[in-house]
Every structure is written in structure tokens, then in C-alpha cells.
Design a protein around this motif. Structure first.
Motif, PDB file in Angstrom:
ATOM      1  N   ASP A 231      43.409  57.737  27.486  1.00 59.58           N
ATOM      2  CA  ASP A 231      42.236  57.169  28.161  1.00 59.58           C
ATOM      3  C   ASP A 231      42.638  55.802  28.725  1.00 59.58           C
ATOM      4  O   ASP A 231      42.718  54.814  27.992  1.00 59.58           O
ATOM      5  CB  ASP A 231      41.096  57.037  27.137  1.00 59.58           C
ATOM      6  CG  ASP A 231      39.846  56.420  27.757  1.00 59.58           C
ATOM      7  OD1 ASP A 231      39.924  55.880  28.875  1.00 59.58           O
ATOM      8  OD2 ASP A 231      38.790  56.483  27.080  1.00 59.58           O
ATOM      9  N   LEU A 232      42.903  55.754  30.015  1.00 63.65           N
ATOM     10  CA  LEU A 232      43.438  54.524  30.618  1.00 63.65           C
ATOM     11  C   LEU A 232      42.416  53.393  30.647  1.00 63.65           C
ATOM     12  O   LEU A 232      42.780  52.220  30.559  1.00 63.65           O
ATOM     13  CB  LEU A 232      43.978  54.803  32.024  1.00 63.65           C
ATOM     14  CG  LEU A 232      45.239  55.674  32.064  1.00 63.65           C
ATOM     15  CD1 LEU A 232      45.659  55.940  33.503  1.00 63.65           C
ATOM     16  CD2 LEU A 232      46.388  55.033  31.293  1.00 63.65           C
ATOM     17  N   ALA A 233      41.123  53.754  30.726  1.00 67.55           N
ATOM     18  CA  ALA A 233      40.081  52.719  30.712  1.00 67.55           C
ATOM     19  C   ALA A 233      40.077  52.013  29.362  1.00 67.55           C
ATOM     20  O   ALA A 233      40.008  50.776  29.270  1.00 67.55           O
ATOM     21  CB  ALA A 233      38.717  53.336  30.994  1.00 67.55           C
ATOM     22  N   ALA A 234      40.193  52.819  28.298  1.00 69.03           N
ATOM     23  CA  ALA A 234      40.227  52.241  26.949  1.00 69.03           C
ATOM     24  C   ALA A 234      41.489  51.394  26.763  1.00 69.03           C
ATOM     25  O   ALA A 234      41.451  50.311  26.154  1.00 69.03           O
ATOM     26  CB  ALA A 234      40.179  53.359  25.909  1.00 69.03           C
ATOM     27  N   LEU A 235      42.602  51.871  27.311  1.00 61.34           N
ATOM     28  CA  LEU A 235      43.863  51.142  27.178  1.00 61.34           C
ATOM     29  C   LEU A 235      43.805  49.800  27.923  1.00 61.34           C
ATOM     30  O   LEU A 235      44.262  48.767  27.418  1.00 61.34           O
ATOM     31  CB  LEU A 235      45.017  51.995  27.720  1.00 61.34           C
ATOM     32  CG  LEU A 235      46.400  51.369  27.584  1.00 61.34           C
ATOM     33  CD1 LEU A 235      46.761  51.184  26.124  1.00 61.34           C
ATOM     34  CD2 LEU A 235      47.458  52.225  28.271  1.00 61.34           C
ATOM     35  N   TRP A 236      43.214  49.836  29.116  1.00 59.89           N
ATOM     36  CA  TRP A 236      43.064  48.605  29.908  1.00 59.89           C
ATOM     37  C   TRP A 236      42.305  47.548  29.088  1.00 59.89           C
ATOM     38  O   TRP A 236      42.688  46.381  29.044  1.00 59.89           O
ATOM     39  CB  TRP A 236      42.347  48.929  31.223  1.00 59.89           C
ATOM     40  CG  TRP A 236      41.943  47.738  32.036  1.00 59.89           C
ATOM     41  CD1 TRP A 236      40.677  47.281  32.250  1.00 59.89           C
ATOM     42  CD2 TRP A 236      42.810  46.848  32.751  1.00 59.89           C
ATOM     43  NE1 TRP A 236      40.703  46.170  33.046  1.00 59.89           N
ATOM     44  CE2 TRP A 236      41.993  45.861  33.365  1.00 59.89           C
ATOM     45  CE3 TRP A 236      44.195  46.763  32.921  1.00 59.89           C
ATOM     46  CZ2 TRP A 236      42.515  44.831  34.141  1.00 59.89           C
ATOM     47  CZ3 TRP A 236      44.716  45.734  33.692  1.00 59.89           C
ATOM     48  CH2 TRP A 236      43.885  44.783  34.288  1.00 59.89           C
TER      49      TRP A 236
END
Ligand SMILES: Nc1ncnc2c1ncn2[C@@H]1O[C@H](COP(=O)(O)OP(=O)(O)OP(=O)(O)O)[C@@H](O)[C@H]1O
Ligand SMILES: [Mg+2]
Length: 359
Positions: A168-173
Motif C-alpha cells: 500500500d504505497l499511500a500507507a508507506l508514504w
């Protein structure tokens, strides 16, 4: 290049940063008759204990920096995240080696990679991202799996994460702090190594024998020298160290961390303009240690030999509670124990290292 006078014994070397690297540099300086003045914001910096004097002040304190400059004959830094502005402030007051430009490059993974590309040294495919949307685009460009790292301030594997198809790239960001990131292709390396180059004021460059590095939980675990690498790989690695040192007009020590790929290529990962953990073996396994070479370089002395003087040396880091084994290690016949005098053995904290020698 201008020829500087050699610093006579009794001169004072200023070191920005008070960690174990400063401590071991100060010990090497003392052996050559120099005094050290440590500048660090910490209350109990390990380097304070072994130095003639110290200043405990923030890196932004201009009055303290001016005072420091007036008390030292040359300065260096042992901590990569000393603000560039601090070195720039000192530079007109006292020679600082290595300089601010190299520090600026080494503090940012994107600038570092661009530097390697500029001097013809291959790096992992990468892309920078300064927004969530850019992160998605960068991951697409680089391909998965990838490794995402903050462009600044990461160390010992902190500020990094693996990305695969399900991430989940949003969570990683958000998890990495909504700050500039670099996305790197995962390199299928067969080994990690590092080349440590030293360059004197007269332009002489030497590279220490290349060690094989093994990491555990993102932290260097062991460095073994000789690393058992193919001579052609060693030549490539040494050429990278030499080229980097010459490109930045280095005066001091520069470590380039390397990936050795399955198909026999050597890629640069990152660099450090200071003595490096993977060079601690030089204290007991080499004619001249990386710390002494730094002192020699910035003092205007000629470099010492970098030859291995044992059949093999294995450096093992003592992380956190591992340092509790100090007594057993001190009892091993061929082991040289180095402890940093840190008061608290927090998990993941580098407390010391041991060099095990095969004579
Ligand atoms: N692109 C990559 N492909 C494969 N492995 C990688 C890659 N980048 C980093 N690693 C692994 O993660 C380790 C730590 O990465 P890196 O050196 O970039 O970060 P660091 O936090 O600065 O670490 P250190 O302070 O220990 O040098 C590397 O030594 C390597 O084992
Ligand atoms: Mg690294």
C-alpha cells in the motif's frame, strides 16, 4: 593544488561529531602526538572521554563554532549528518577536510547516485519521489520489487522499506514521513563489499584491501578480509574508490559501499566521507588504520601503507546486548576487542566491535 604545511605534533585537530568514529580517530591522532577537540551536541559523547578538549553545543551555534575554530588547527567531521551550513561556516575560519561539497553529496541518496553516474560508476536503477503520486510513478518506472528509502538521514537500514505488488504505497508514504524518497530496484547481489579510499593533500590515493560485508537486520554484522573476491572484481572496486576520491579532490577517507552482482558487475550503493564501520578491521589487520590515514591526510602527512598484515581478519560488530560478552571476547587469544564507552546498550546500538585475527 596548494601545498599545505604539515601540522607539527602538539597541534589540535577538531572533530565535528562525538561518536565512536570520532573516538577512534582521536585515539589515532593521539598516537601521532596530536590533540583533539571534539564538537558535539551530545552530553556524553563517546569521543569526549579520549580527547584533550570538547565543546558540547548544537551544530547551529555560531558563537560556539567560532570559538571552536579558534582553538583547532584543522577540522574534520565523523558524522555524516553534520549540517552542511556548519562546515560552510567553519571553512573560512579553519581548513575543514573533507569539504562541504562532498558532505552535501553524501547526505542525499539522489545526489549520491547522480555523482556516481557522472563519474561512470554504475548504480541500481532509481527514481526520486516527493509526493504520493510521484511514489506510485517511481515504483512503476523502476519496477517491483523495489526498495524505498528516505533520500536523507537513513542509517543502519532505518528509513527504508521493501515494496512489492501488494504494498500500500499511500500507507508507506505516510509511514516514511511524507518526505522525499528514492525508489531503487532490488539488486540481486551475491555479495556486498566496500572500498575505502584515502587521499592525501599531495593527491596520493590508496585503497584498503576490499572486505566482504554481511548485514543482519539492516546493520553491518561482519567484514571479512580478504573477501575471497575474483581479482577482476577487486580491480573494478578499487577503480571505483580511486575515481570517487579523485573526482571530489578528497583529503581524508571515503568509503563506497558496493553490490557485487551475479553477473560479475560492481555497483555503488552509497558513500560516506569518513571512516566507515566496514573499515574497523584496519585497526588490527592493516599496517595503517583508516583512522590514522584520516589523521595523516588532514595533517598533511604522507599516507601510510594499506597492506594487510595478517592472513585473515574478521570484524564483528557488537550490537546492543552483544557487548555483554566483552569478558569472554577479551579472553580469546586472537581477538582484539574495541568498546566505545557508551553508557546504555539500547537494542540496535553499536556498542563496540571485535577484530578476530588469523596470523
Ligand atoms: N537497491 C538495493 N538492492 C538490494 N539490497 C539493498 C538495496 N539497497 C539497500 N540494500 C540492502 O540494505 C542495506 C542497507 O542499505 P543502505 O546502505 O542503502 O542503507 P543505510 O541505512 O545507509 O545503511 P548503513 O548505515 O548500514 O550503510 C544494504 O547494505 C543492502 O544489504
Ligand atoms: Mg549502507
Amino acid at each position: 593544488m596548494s601545498r599545505r604545511a604539515v601540522l607539527p605534533p602538539g597541534s589540535t585537530i577538531g572533530i565535528l561529531g562525538g561518536g565512536q568514529l570520532g573516538r577512534m580517530t582521536a585515539l589515532a591522532a593521539a598516537n601521532l602526538g596530536y590533540r583533539c577537540h571534539i564538537y558535539a551536541p551530545d552530553a556524553h559523547a563517546p569521543a569526549f572521554d579520549v580527547s584533550a578538549s570538547h565543546t558540547q553545543a548544537p551544530y547551529e551555534d555560531q558563537a560556539a563554532l567560532r570559538d571552536f575554530a579558534s582553538q583547532v588547527d584543522v577540522a574534520t567531521y565523523e558524522f555524516e549528518n553534520v549540517p552542511v551550513a556548519c562546515v560552510e561556516f567553519l571553512a573560512p575560519l579553519v581548513p575543514v577536510h573533507p569539504g562541504a561539497d562532498l558532505l552535501r553529496t553524501a547526505q542525499h541518496r539522489g545526489r549520491e547516485k547522480a555523482f556516481f553516474q557522472r563519474i561512470g560508476v554504475p548504480v541500481a536503477p532509481f527514481a526520486l519521489a516527493d509526493s504520493e503520486a510521484a511514489l506510485t510513478a517511481a515504483a512503476q518506472q523502476v519496477g517491483l520489487p523495489a526498495i524505498v528509502k528516505t533520500t536523507t538521514e537513513g542509517y543502519d537500514g532505518k528509513g527504508q522499506a521493501r515494496v512489492n505488488a501488494g504494498t500500500d504505497l499511500a500507507a508507506l508514504w505516510a509511514a516514511l514521513g511524507r518526505r522525499e524518497l528514492i525508489v531503487e530496484a532490488v539488486i540481486d547481489f551475491v555479495a556486498e563489499a566496500s572500498v575505502i579510499a584515502v587521499r592525501a593533500a599531495d593527491g596520493t590515493v590508496r585503497c584498503f584491501p576490499i572486505g566482504r560485508n554481511v548485514h543482519r537486520n539492516g546493520i553491518l554484522h561482519t567484514t571479512t578480509v580478504p573477501g575471497g573476491f575474483d581479482p577482476a572484481l577487486l580491480r573494478q572496486a578499487e577503480e571505483i574508490g580511486r575515481r570517487a576520491a579523485e573526482a571530489v579532490d578528497l583529503i581524508g577517507v571515503l568509503c563506497v559501499e558496493l553490490f557485487i552482482t551475479r553477473d560479475g558487475r560492481v555497483l555503488a550503493n552509497e558513500m560516506a566521507p569518513r571512516p566507515h564501520n566496514s573499515g574497523h578491521w584496519t585497526q588490527d589487520g592493516c599496517v595503517t588504520s583508516q583512522f590514522e590515514q584520516l589523521v595523516r591526510a588532514i595533517s598533511g602527512l604522507p599516507l601510510g601503507l594499506v597492506d594487510l598484515r595478517v592472513r585473515q581478519v574478521v570484524m564483528t560488530n557488537l550490537i546492543g546486548a552483544e557487548a555483554d560478552q566483552w569478558q569472554a571476547i577479551a579472553g580469546e587469544a586472537n581477538a582484539k576487542l574495541h568498546l566505545y564507552g557508551k553508557r546504555e546498550a539500547r537494542p540496535g546500538r553499536k556498542m563496540g566491535h571485535v577484530n578476530r585475527l588469523t596470523l
